[in-house]
Design an enzyme around this catalytic site. Structure first.
Site, PDB file in Angstrom:
ATOM      1  N   SER A 140       0.842  -1.194   0.000  1.00 53.70           N
ATOM      2  CA  SER A 140       0.000   0.000   0.000  1.00 53.70           C
ATOM      3  C   SER A 140       0.876   1.243   0.000  1.00 53.70           C
ATOM      4  O   SER A 140       1.843   1.327   0.758  1.00 53.70           O
ATOM      5  CB  SER A 140      -0.906   0.020   1.230  1.00 53.70           C
ATOM      6  OG  SER A 140      -1.546   1.282   1.339  1.00 53.70           O
ATOM      7  N   ASN A 146      -0.117   4.059   1.095  1.00 58.66           N
ATOM      8  CA  ASN A 146      -0.756   5.008   2.014  1.00 58.66           C
ATOM      9  C   ASN A 146      -0.304   4.891   3.466  1.00 58.66           C
ATOM     10  O   ASN A 146      -0.805   5.601   4.329  1.00 58.66           O
ATOM     11  CB  ASN A 146      -2.274   4.863   1.926  1.00 58.66           C
ATOM     12  CG  ASN A 146      -2.785   5.128   0.520  1.00 58.66           C
ATOM     13  OD1 ASN A 146      -2.327   6.067  -0.134  1.00 58.66           O
ATOM     14  ND2 ASN A 146      -3.694   4.296   0.041  1.00 58.66           N
ATOM     15  N   THR A 147       0.633   3.979   3.742  1.00 55.51           N
ATOM     16  CA  THR A 147       1.283   3.895   5.050  1.00 55.51           C
ATOM     17  C   THR A 147       2.752   4.238   4.832  1.00 55.51           C
ATOM     18  O   THR A 147       3.459   3.503   4.132  1.00 55.51           O
ATOM     19  CB  THR A 147       1.159   2.489   5.659  1.00 55.51           C
ATOM     20  OG1 THR A 147      -0.234   2.202   5.885  1.00 55.51           O
ATOM     21  CG2 THR A 147       1.908   2.388   6.979  1.00 55.51           C
ATOM     22  N   LYS A 166       1.610  -9.667  -1.504  1.00 55.54           N
ATOM     23  CA  LYS A 166       1.006  -8.693  -2.412  1.00 55.54           C
ATOM     24  C   LYS A 166       2.002  -7.577  -2.687  1.00 55.54           C
ATOM     25  O   LYS A 166       2.497  -6.931  -1.753  1.00 55.54           O
ATOM     26  CB  LYS A 166      -0.284  -8.119  -1.818  1.00 55.54           C
ATOM     27  CG  LYS A 166      -1.048  -7.222  -2.804  1.00 55.54           C
ATOM     28  CD  LYS A 166      -2.467  -6.960  -2.348  1.00 55.54           C
ATOM     29  CE  LYS A 166      -3.266  -6.216  -3.400  1.00 55.54           C
ATOM     30  NZ  LYS A 166      -4.682  -6.066  -3.024  1.00 55.54           N
ATOM     31  N   ASN A 204      -1.088  -4.150  -6.117  1.00 57.07           N
ATOM     32  CA  ASN A 204      -1.821  -3.128  -5.372  1.00 57.07           C
ATOM     33  C   ASN A 204      -2.026  -1.908  -6.273  1.00 57.07           C
ATOM     34  O   ASN A 204      -1.786  -1.966  -7.477  1.00 57.07           O
ATOM     35  CB  ASN A 204      -1.045  -2.765  -4.102  1.00 57.07           C
ATOM     36  CG  ASN A 204      -1.953  -2.374  -2.944  1.00 57.07           C
ATOM     37  OD1 ASN A 204      -2.892  -1.608  -3.123  1.00 57.07           O
ATOM     38  ND2 ASN A 204      -1.683  -2.906  -1.768  1.00 57.07           N
TER      39      ASN A 204
END
Length: 358
Positions: free
Chosen positions: A173, A175-176, A211, A240
């Site tokens: 991700s 977003n972290t 992933k 992702n």
């Protein structure tokens, strides 16, 4: 989409995306008849990693973050559903607004940041469904402020191994902050060693997938392949969301930070998928994600090397009847080609996709 479906979508699109998402979860949780289940076609069955998938189409992680409606998703026709991403402690995620629709591109940008209710809440729901039929994967992550993110993944494996048809290690991700750095070889090696040791010590031993992001170059894919192979991971999920913005026509939200999903992700994610198939060889499982919104895009992922495919953003624009339409379209294609199994189709355009530039 039916006339009723178009009306429903228009009404949902008058709401902000998170409110609309919450309403869709509530509808599924209440058992409302949002879409009929398509008939099963035995030619679409896929068996791998000791699991028998009734069809190759799954709901990707990110929709059912808190494991509230996996069985309802299976009822829409999905062959499997992946819940999460789930972190050890609850976290609210990034400030709102944090989801942006790009309708002219068939895309969404999100910067949610692993918002979820944490391990305990998800475990309670998953324990309640234990013993039910259906393949449910569990996607695990790390808390944003964790002092030891690798330990967060170990805790996820130990806690959820008994409930999971398979586990997904999500380090991709955008977003972290810093999470994608765990894809670098040294950090990845430590993570996968500890994750696989945790599975070995767990009471059940489901398959474990990694992933990855689509924003990787060849050398990084080679490093990931080496670690996945050495640590004997069961497979890879490609991919992702992307931080790239090339080719977008939506002027309003195209500059928002976060991960882009939907139609614009299809080509790059499929190239990375094919490159990973070339690197991994024919054996390991690959799940293709990114831009799947039709039977043709689902089939193309399989042609490029995928065993299974997942979608999420496509259903935002096409509605809950999409899984049934995709599966019906896949069955018609098999009729037209005289295919008895999807395995006959896999890798048929592998070289073509792997040769495309990233």
């Amino acid at each position: 989409m039916s006339a009723l479906g178009r009306i429903g979508q228009k009404l949902l699109f008058t709401l902000d995306p998170e409110t609309a998402h919450g309403l869709s979860i509530a509808a599924l949780r209440c058992g409302l008849p949002v879409a009929g289940r398509p008939p099963q076609d035995n030619r679409l069955k896929v068996s791998l990693c000791g699991l028998d998938f009734p069809n190759p189409l799954g709901m990707a992680a990110g929709y059912d973050k808190n494991a509230e409606v996996p069985d309802a998703l299976l009822g829409l026709g999905f062959g499997f559903a992946e819940v999460g991403t789930i972190t050890p402690l609850p976290q609210t995620g990034n400030p709102k607004p944090r989801i942006f629709r790009l309708p002219s591109d068939g895309a969404v940008i999100n910067r949610l940041g692993f918002n979820n209710e944490g391990h305990a809440a998800a475990e309670k729901r998953l324990a309640a469904r234990k013993g039910r039929a259906g393949i449910v994967g569990i996607n695990i992550g790390a808390n944003k402020d964790s002092a030891d993110r690798v330990s967060d993944y170990e805790r996820g494996v130990i806690r959820f191994a008994r409930y999971a048809s398979y586990l997904t290690i999500n380090i991709s991700s955008p977003n972290t902050p810093g999470l994608r750095n765990m894809q670098e070889r040294e950090q990845l090696g430590e993570l996968l060693s500890r994750v696989m040791a945790a599975r070995a010590a767990a009471p059940a031993k489901p398959p474990v997938f990694l992933k990855i992001a689509p924003d990787l170059v060849e050398a990084e894919l080679e490093d990931i392949t080496a670690e996945v192979t050495e640590k004997q991971m069961d497979g890879v999920i490609v991919s992702n969301t992307t931080i790239a913005r090339a080719g977008l026509s939506s002027a309003g939200f195209a500059g928002e930070t976060g991960g882009l999903s939907g139609k614009p992700l299809f080509e790059r994610s499929t190239i990375v998928l094919a490159r990973m198939r070339k690197l991994l060889g024919p054996g390991p499982t690959i799940i293709g994600v990114g831009g799947v919104d039709s039977a043709e895009t689902a089939l193309e992922k399989i042609r490029a090397g995928a065993d299974l495919v997942q979608l999420y953003t496509g259903m935002i624009y096409a509605g809950p009847a999409l899984p049934g339409r995709i599966l019906s379209g896949m069955a018609r294609f098999m009729d037209s080609q005289g295919l008895k199994s999807l395995r006959e189709l896999r890798d048929s355009r592998l070289d073509r996709w792997a040769a495309k530039p990233l």
